[in-house]
Structure formats: structure tokens, C-alpha cells
Write a protein that holds these residues in place. Sequence first.
Motif, PDB file in Angstrom:
ATOM      1  N   THR A  34       0.705  -1.103  -0.117  1.00 29.64           N
ATOM      2  CA  THR A  34       0.622   0.205  -0.022  1.00 29.64           C
ATOM      3  C   THR A  34       0.995   1.315   0.078  1.00 29.64           C
ATOM      4  O   THR A  34       2.309   1.253   0.255  1.00 29.64           O
ATOM      5  CB  THR A  34      -0.684  -0.190   0.933  1.00 29.64           C
ATOM      6  N   TYR A  35       0.148   1.964  -0.497  1.00 31.21           N
ATOM      7  CA  TYR A  35       0.922   3.241  -0.839  1.00 31.21           C
ATOM      8  C   TYR A  35       1.490   4.085   1.063  1.00 31.21           C
ATOM      9  O   TYR A  35       2.696   4.989   1.249  1.00 31.21           O
ATOM     10  CB  TYR A  35      -0.282   5.014  -0.839  1.00 31.21           C
ATOM     11  N   LEU A  36       0.472   3.805   2.047  1.00 27.66           N
ATOM     12  CA  LEU A  36       0.715   3.691   3.402  1.00 27.66           C
ATOM     13  C   LEU A  36       1.874   3.102   3.941  1.00 27.66           C
ATOM     14  O   LEU A  36       3.019   3.431   4.311  1.00 27.66           O
ATOM     15  CB  LEU A  36      -0.021   3.478   4.229  1.00 27.66           C
ATOM     16  N   HIS A  37       2.191   2.112   3.103  1.00 27.43           N
ATOM     17  CA  HIS A  37       3.825   1.440   3.532  1.00 27.43           C
ATOM     18  C   HIS A  37       4.755   1.659   3.315  1.00 27.43           C
ATOM     19  O   HIS A  37       6.084   1.702   3.841  1.00 27.43           O
ATOM     20  CB  HIS A  37       3.049  -0.259   3.139  1.00 27.43           C
ATOM     21  N   ASN A  38       4.380   2.179   1.742  1.00 29.48           N
ATOM     22  CA  ASN A  38       5.882   2.967   1.020  1.00 29.48           C
ATOM     23  C   ASN A  38       6.133   4.265   1.908  1.00 29.48           C
ATOM     24  O   ASN A  38       7.016   4.023   1.873  1.00 29.48           O
ATOM     25  CB  ASN A  38       5.545   3.250  -0.567  1.00 29.48           C
TER      26      ASN A  38
END
Length: 255
Positions: free
Chosen positions: A20-24
Motif C-alpha cells: 500500500t502507499y502507507l507501507h511505502n
Amino acid sequence: MNYDWRWSVFLDVSSNGVDTYLHNLFVGVGWTLALSLTTGFVALTLGSIVAVMRSSSSVALRFIGTVYVEVFRNIPLLVQMFLWYFVLPELLPKHLGDAMKQMAQPWGQFIPAVLCLSTYGTARLAETIRAGIQSLPRGQAQSGTAMGLTPLQVYRYVILPQAYRIVIPPLTSEFMGIVKYSSVALTIGLLELTGQARAMQEFSFHIFEAFSAATVGYLAINGCVVLIMRSIERRFALPGMMGWKAKIKLNGSAS
């Protein structure tokens, strides 16, 4: 402006099709911290050496220290980043240059970024520490010499420990600056926090959400830097010197 705000975009799958973008973004925070901590350690160590050279009685050492500071402090950081990443491998012997070019990502970007930010940070921290050294009374060095210490021992055991304690407030600003100008590493492909935010906005077109998250990330990191340095300042600041938090009454007299 008709902008489609959607904060749930952080939970969408990113362009790599897995995370996810949050993980990145959290991965970007990790690389920002790694780059900033490495740079801070190297710059503080080398900056101390250059500061000693700049305050030395040796004309040759002062000249070398001055040239270093003026060169790396007066070249724009972005230009230095490109020199370290694109030009240095071409100047090295072929096997070393090829080794730098063939390093696996993100190390191929991380190492040049550390070299660039460390040399730049060294020049800035050297001037900060030199100011602390020169603010000390001359009697400090003379007392150390009278006790039989060598010049290096005087700096190590007498001058530098006091200079560090004096310049804690400006060192705080420099360490915060290291965190902020680490974002220049995105120009050579290192996906630190700003790089991840930029990648997110390019694929999701949610530019405000992406850079709002980056803003919060930098505020959180530098907020921790401030808290840590304030704690160090309260414990180690020298009374009566820079960094000592004196209580002043309204009439101007010390309480």
C-alpha cells in the motif's frame, strides 16, 4: 478548486502491485532516518576534526580546514549530489567506478547520498563547533598544557567536551537541517520520504494527501530530534554559557 480529497488512498495498492502507499511511506521514513543518522554521525565526527584544524595554531592545518569549509559550504547541495552520483564513478579507477554503478538498489543511491550529505554537513558542523571552541577562555587550553597534556589531548579531554556542550542549540538546528535536506536524495532515485510521497502523487494523482503525509513525517522526525536535544541540553549545558537556560525576572535581574 474542485479537488477530490480521499484519505483512504493510503490503503490503496501502490504502483508495485504489492504494498500500500502507507507501507511505502513508512519505508521512506526508514530510509530518511537511516540517511539522516548516518550523515549526522559522520558529519559530527569529521566536523570535529575540521573544527580542530580551523582553530589550530598550524597555518597549514588552518588553510586545509578553511579550503574544505569554503568549497563544500558554497557549492549548492543539489550540484554536489549530482557530482557524487554521476561524476565520481567516472573519476575513480575503472573497477571502482563500475562497482559503484553496479551496486544494487537502493544502495547505489544511498551510498552517494551519504557521501554528499556528509561532506556538506561536515562543513556546516565544523563552523558550529569552531564557534564553540573559540568561545572558550584561552586559559582552558593553557591549563591543559600546564598539566602536561599534548595538544591533541587538550582538544580531546578539555576543549571539545566543553565546546560540544556550548553549541548544543545550534547543533540541534544542524541535525534538523540534515533531516530536511536529506530529501535532495530523491533527485538521484533514493525513495526516502519525499521520494515516496512524490511517487504516490504521480500514480494516484492525490498530491495533497501524499505531501501532507510527508509533512507530518518530517514534523514527527524533527520533533523527536528537538526533544532529544533538549534533554541533552538540560543535562549537559554549561552554566553561564550558550545553551544554559537562565530564568530572567521581568526587571532584568537573574532569579
